[in-house]
Design an enzyme around this catalytic site. Structure first.
Site, PDB file in Angstrom:
ATOM      1  N   LEU A 462       0.818  -1.216   0.000  1.00  0.00           N
ATOM      2  CA  LEU A 462       0.000   0.000   0.000  1.00  0.00           C
ATOM      3  C   LEU A 462       0.846   1.257   0.000  1.00  0.00           C
ATOM      4  O   LEU A 462       0.503   2.242  -0.650  1.00  0.00           O
ATOM      5  CB  LEU A 462      -0.932   0.007   1.218  1.00  0.00           C
ATOM      6  CG  LEU A 462      -2.001  -1.086   1.265  1.00  0.00           C
ATOM      7  CD1 LEU A 462      -2.785  -1.008   2.561  1.00  0.00           C
ATOM      8  CD2 LEU A 462      -2.936  -0.986   0.072  1.00  0.00           C
ATOM      9  N   GLY A 463       1.913   1.250   0.734  1.00  0.00           N
ATOM     10  CA  GLY A 463       2.782   2.419   0.807  1.00  0.00           C
ATOM     11  C   GLY A 463       4.035   2.099   1.595  1.00  0.00           C
ATOM     12  O   GLY A 463       4.144   1.060   2.257  1.00  0.00           O
ATOM     13  N   ARG A 464       4.968   3.020   1.517  1.00  0.00           N
ATOM     14  CA  ARG A 464       6.246   2.829   2.196  1.00  0.00           C
ATOM     15  C   ARG A 464       6.667   4.138   2.834  1.00  0.00           C
ATOM     16  O   ARG A 464       6.535   5.208   2.242  1.00  0.00           O
ATOM     17  CB  ARG A 464       7.310   2.361   1.204  1.00  0.00           C
ATOM     18  CG  ARG A 464       8.657   2.070   1.839  1.00  0.00           C
ATOM     19  CD  ARG A 464       9.614   1.510   0.819  1.00  0.00           C
ATOM     20  NE  ARG A 464      10.904   1.203   1.423  1.00  0.00           N
ATOM     21  CZ  ARG A 464      11.923   0.667   0.768  1.00  0.00           C
ATOM     22  NH1 ARG A 464      11.788   0.384  -0.525  1.00  0.00           N
ATOM     23  NH2 ARG A 464      13.059   0.409   1.386  1.00  0.00           N
ATOM     24  N   GLY A 466       9.648   5.830   5.955  1.00  0.00           N
ATOM     25  CA  GLY A 466      11.079   5.862   6.178  1.00  0.00           C
ATOM     26  C   GLY A 466      11.637   4.520   6.607  1.00  0.00           C
ATOM     27  O   GLY A 466      12.638   4.039   6.064  1.00  0.00           O
ATOM     28  N   SER A 468       9.337   1.725   7.392  1.00  0.00           N
ATOM     29  CA  SER A 468       8.229   0.771   7.465  1.00  0.00           C
ATOM     30  C   SER A 468       7.568   0.627   6.104  1.00  0.00           C
ATOM     31  O   SER A 468       7.665   1.511   5.245  1.00  0.00           O
ATOM     32  CB  SER A 468       7.188   1.220   8.499  1.00  0.00           C
ATOM     33  OG  SER A 468       6.632   2.460   8.134  1.00  0.00           O
ATOM     34  N   GLU A 469       6.897  -0.503   5.936  1.00  0.00           N
ATOM     35  CA  GLU A 469       6.099  -0.797   4.758  1.00  0.00           C
ATOM     36  C   GLU A 469       4.714  -1.243   5.213  1.00  0.00           C
ATOM     37  O   GLU A 469       4.593  -1.976   6.194  1.00  0.00           O
ATOM     38  CB  GLU A 469       6.739  -1.908   3.912  1.00  0.00           C
ATOM     39  CG  GLU A 469       8.077  -1.541   3.323  1.00  0.00           C
ATOM     40  CD  GLU A 469       8.702  -2.690   2.553  1.00  0.00           C
ATOM     41  OE1 GLU A 469       9.667  -2.452   1.832  1.00  0.00           O
ATOM     42  OE2 GLU A 469       8.201  -3.830   2.694  1.00  0.00           O
ATOM     43  N   VAL A 470       3.709  -0.790   4.477  1.00  0.00           N
ATOM     44  CA  VAL A 470       2.325  -1.140   4.804  1.00  0.00           C
ATOM     45  C   VAL A 470       1.773  -1.996   3.668  1.00  0.00           C
ATOM     46  O   VAL A 470       1.759  -1.568   2.513  1.00  0.00           O
ATOM     47  CB  VAL A 470       1.458   0.113   5.021  1.00  0.00           C
ATOM     48  CG1 VAL A 470       0.031  -0.293   5.381  1.00  0.00           C
ATOM     49  CG2 VAL A 470       2.046   0.994   6.112  1.00  0.00           C
ATOM     50  N   LYS A 485       1.572  -3.369   9.002  1.00  0.00           N
ATOM     51  CA  LYS A 485       2.671  -2.405   8.966  1.00  0.00           C
ATOM     52  C   LYS A 485       3.938  -3.107   9.442  1.00  0.00           C
ATOM     53  O   LYS A 485       4.042  -3.507  10.600  1.00  0.00           O
ATOM     54  CB  LYS A 485       2.344  -1.203   9.856  1.00  0.00           C
ATOM     55  CG  LYS A 485       3.342  -0.064   9.734  1.00  0.00           C
ATOM     56  CD  LYS A 485       2.885   1.141  10.541  1.00  0.00           C
ATOM     57  CE  LYS A 485       3.835   2.310  10.372  1.00  0.00           C
ATOM     58  NZ  LYS A 485       3.393   3.494  11.161  1.00  0.00           N
ATOM     59  N   ASP A 586       0.008  14.566  16.635  1.00  0.00           N
ATOM     60  CA  ASP A 586       0.434  14.510  15.235  1.00  0.00           C
ATOM     61  C   ASP A 586      -0.770  14.483  14.300  1.00  0.00           C
ATOM     62  O   ASP A 586      -0.787  13.751  13.313  1.00  0.00           O
ATOM     63  CB  ASP A 586       1.313  13.280  15.008  1.00  0.00           C
ATOM     64  CG  ASP A 586       2.121  13.375  13.720  1.00  0.00           C
ATOM     65  OD1 ASP A 586       2.316  14.507  13.235  1.00  0.00           O
ATOM     66  OD2 ASP A 586       2.548  12.325  13.202  1.00  0.00           O
TER      67      ASP A 586
END
Length: 766
Positions: A462-464, A466, A468-470, A485, A586
């Protein structure tokens, strides 16, 4: 009443002559067993040996002679020594002095065996009495009894045989009875043991007696026996029933176990088939996405590597769709320039009006005469261009109308081209995002559909970030989609840095695990893959985040933005009502997920990596210390987070209130209120947020005054003047079905106009 003992019957005095003068095999065997018996320890008692050696030699001789006579009598010889005669002379006195320790076999109930033994003993006693009468003179002349030479612990002047346990003396000890007065001292040494120190000593057993008195009759015993038999039959029947029930239950358990194994096998097959189908579907989606990406590379553009000196950078190159739009836009601009030029020429051919028809002619004639005078000749050798022929008034208006229509059409075409260009830019953003995702997925070590923790099947990236990868994953146990994650630590990091990162992730997991709210993304699971990799399993949302939506659409309507803000404030109120309260710290559009991908649907808040727990130890009246100063997204943090001093700044839930105001402003106007075109480094160096004392609203788009007042309350510079989360949740602007009608304070609720409220009312008016 019956008194029983293990030593035999003790109703009468024992017959000493039976043991000493009646030579029977039983008495001889008893004497041998007494002489040869050893205690359980296997050696004679030391006390008996000492007492034996301390005896007078005369007494020792008499004792030996007495037992020698017993052994001789048991062999059946008729002769006897003088010592044996003396022992038989004192037989009667010894029997009378024995007391309650004698045998009671003479008083027992008559049985065939006992009658025979008693008759034989009686005949022997008669013979012995005759011998005693014949030798009475010689024995009686001494004047002393043999018992006078022994001092036995059981009593003075008693016979040594009295120390012998009844179990040895009486051959019918297993069938005899004793009176309650019979007793044996367990530790008293016997004269037999004292007489023969070289033989093992008998250790007498301690006797126990039980006195029982009952009034039971045979009928009662029969009734009790019948009752017991019935109870026993019932118990046996009950046991049989229970055994049958147990067998039935075991059979049912076996059947259920087999059925369970069958269902497990079927479930495993279903899971295997689900995995297979999901992998096939994911593989097809990957292929189609890559094919579409390759097609869009030509249409929308692609990245090319360009060399700049000694380094290489990626540069974007637009595709033919953008090139065609650019050409169309250039053609429109060229057409507009041509129309403007023709309009100028048309203005020169504009026919004169009736009032101004003479003036232009006079002027022209004057110019011609002046020119001729200067040249000095009337005949001009040069060919002059003919002046444009003047149009009639109708022709002029006709041409002018055509030019206006053409300009209007070009303007419309230009607007369409601009709209298409914006649409293509949004598609290009998706295309660029997909290109990056595909590139990251191809370089990932989890690209081949692994199953993590024997439960989560990874489908596609799904995304990356710094570190981590999801991945979009499928939970094989719960049969649902999830977002996994994967946190990957840099192997070159020091152990201390790895430990801090892992500690930070565990803290986020502990905070997020306890949260349960419909506007907060749920955290399902947490597990480790190796020392440098661990995973968190989150709730999966189909849509994109708010940041991507704003990049695509720039802004949204006030109703949509208000709906999003209401949901955010509802989640913040939940975070501040639980114990201990939590500051998100955040909040930004990237951490707000749109469930349906649209601004008119539900939202969920995620990413609690920088959250602060307001426990009693760290939170005071002024707030809690900001220990992670410098972290976070600077565009959405309040001024107190940038104050530098000797002590760390104090923060509270008003940090999240400031973030809500910035997000609401960005949704309405399509830009950030402070530091819009600045980087985080520029914001930090130029103190942009510290200088943000007042918010300025653009003229367009048009926003209601209530929305502007709400934003001002959120973006108050001093935190003392700023609303907290609870006040913000009760703000009139966010209350459902309520709107401000005018500046006087009237409210419309569900189409009904409410009366103006006085200043002292609980409803705050602005």
């Amino acid at each position: 009443m019956s008194v029983q003992s293990s030593s035999g019957s003790l109703e009468g005095p024992p017959s000493w002559s039976r043991l000493s003068t009646s030579p029977t095999p039983g008495s001889a065997a008893a004497a041998r067993s007494l002489l040869n018996h050893t205690p359980p320890s296997g050696r004679p008692r030391e006390g008996a040996m000492d007492e034996l050696h301390s005896l007078d030699p005369r007494r020792q001789e008499l004792l030996e002679a007495r037992f020698t006579g017993v052994a001789t009598g048991s062999t059946g010889s008729t002769g006897s020594c003088s010592v044996g005669a003396k022992a038989s002379t004192n037989n009667e006195s010894s029997n009378h002095s024995f007391g309650s320790l004698g045998s009671l076999s003479d008083k027992e109930s008559e049985t065939p065996e006992k009658k025979q033994s008693e008759s034989s003993r009686g005949r022997k006693r008669k013979a012995e009495s005759q011998n005693e009468s014949s030798q009475g003179k010689s024995i009686g002349g001494r004047g002393h009894k043999i018992s006078d030479y022994f001092e036995y612990q059981g009593g003075n002047g008693s016979s040594p045989v009295r120390g012998i346990p009844p179990a040895i003396r009486s051959p019918q000890n297993s069938h005899s009875h004793s009176t309650p007065s019979s007793s044996v001292r367990p530790n008293s040494p016997s004269p037999t043991a004292l007489a023969f120190g070289d033989h093992p000593v008998v250790q007498p057993k301690q006797l126990s007696f039980k006195i029982t008195q009952t009034d039971l009759t045979m009928l009662k015993l029969a009734a009790l026996e019948s009752t017991k038999n019935q109870d026993l039959e019932k118990k046996e029947g009950r046991i049989d029933d229970l055994l049958r029930a147990n067998c039935d239950l075991r059979r049912q358990i076996d059947d259920q176990q087999k059925l369970l194994e069958k269902y497990k096998e079927r479930l495993n097959k279903c899971i295997s088939m689900s995995k297979k189908l999901l992998i096939e579907k994911s593989t097809q989606e990957k292929l189609s996405s890559r094919e579409k990406s390759m097609q869009d590379r030509l249409r929308l553009g692609h990245f090319t590597t360009v060399r700049h000196g000694a380094s290489f950078t990626e540069q974007w190159t637009d595709g033919f769709a953008f090139q065609n739009l650019v050409k169309q836009q250039e053609w429109v601009n060229q057409q507009r320039e041509d129309i403007e030029r023709q309009r100028k020429l048309l203005g020169k051919r504009k026919p004169p009006t009736a009032n101004n028809s003479q003036a232009p002619a006079t002027n022209s004639e004057a110019k011609q005469r002046k020119t001729k005078a200067v040249n000095g000749a009337e005949n001009d050798p040069f060919v002059r261009p003919n002046l444009p022929q003047l149009l009639t008034l109708a022709e002029y208006h006709e041409q002018e109308e055509i030019f206006k229509l053409r300009l209007g059409h070009l303007k419309k075409e230009e607007a369409e081209i601009q709209a298409e260009l914006e649409r293509l830019e949004r598609v290009r953003n998706l295309h660029i995002r997909e290109l990056k995702r595909i590139n990251n997925e191809d370089n990932s070590q989890f690209k081949d559909h692994p199953t993590l923790n024997e439960r989560y099947l990874l489908l596609h990236l799904l995304g990356r970030g710094g570190f981590s990868e999801v991945y979009k994953a499928f939970d094989l146990y719960e049969q649902r989609y999830a977002a996994v994650k994967i946190h990957q630590l840099n192997k070159s990091w020091r152990d201390e840095k790895k430990e801090n990162y892992h500690k930070h992730a565990c803290r986020e997991y502990r905070i997020h695990k306890e949260l349960d709210h419909p506007r907060i993304v749920k955290l399902y699971d947490y597990f480790s893959l190796d020392t440098d990799t661990f995973c968190t399993v989150l709730e999966y949302c189909e849509g994109n985040d708010l940041d991507f939506y704003l990049k695509q659409h720039k802004l949204m309507s006030e109703k949509e933005a208000r709906s999003i803000v209401m949901q955010i404030v509802n989640a913040l109120r939940y975070l501040n009502e639980i114990k201990p309260p939590i500051i998100h710290y955040d909040l930004k559009p990237g951490n707000i997920l749109l469930v349906d991908g649209t601004a008119c649907g539900e939202i969920k808040i995620t990413d609690f990596g920088l959250s602060k727990i307001m426990d009693d130890d760290s939170y005071g009246v002024d707030g809690m210390d900001l220990t992670s100063q410098g972290a976070g997204t600077y565009w959405y943090l309040p001024p107190e987070c940038f104050v530098v001093g000797k002590e760390p700044p104090k923060i509270s839930n008003k940090v999240d209130v400031w973030s809500v105001g910035v997000i609401f402003f960005q949704c309405l106007y399509g830009r950030k209120p402070f530091g819009h075109n600045q980087s985080q480094q520029d914001i930090l160096q130029e103190n942009t947020i510290l200088k943000a004392t007042e918010v300025q609203f653009p003229v367009k788009p048009v926003v209601s005054s209530e929305a502007k007042a709400f934003i001002r309350r959120c973006l108050a510079y001093r935190k003392e003047d700023r609303f907290d989360v609870h006040q913000l949740a009760n703000d009139p602007y966010l209350l459902p079905h309520m709107r401000r009608s005018n500046s006087s304070g009237n409210l419309h609720m569900s189409g009904l106009t409410a009366t103006p409220t006085p200043p002292s009312s609980s409803i705050i008016t602005y």
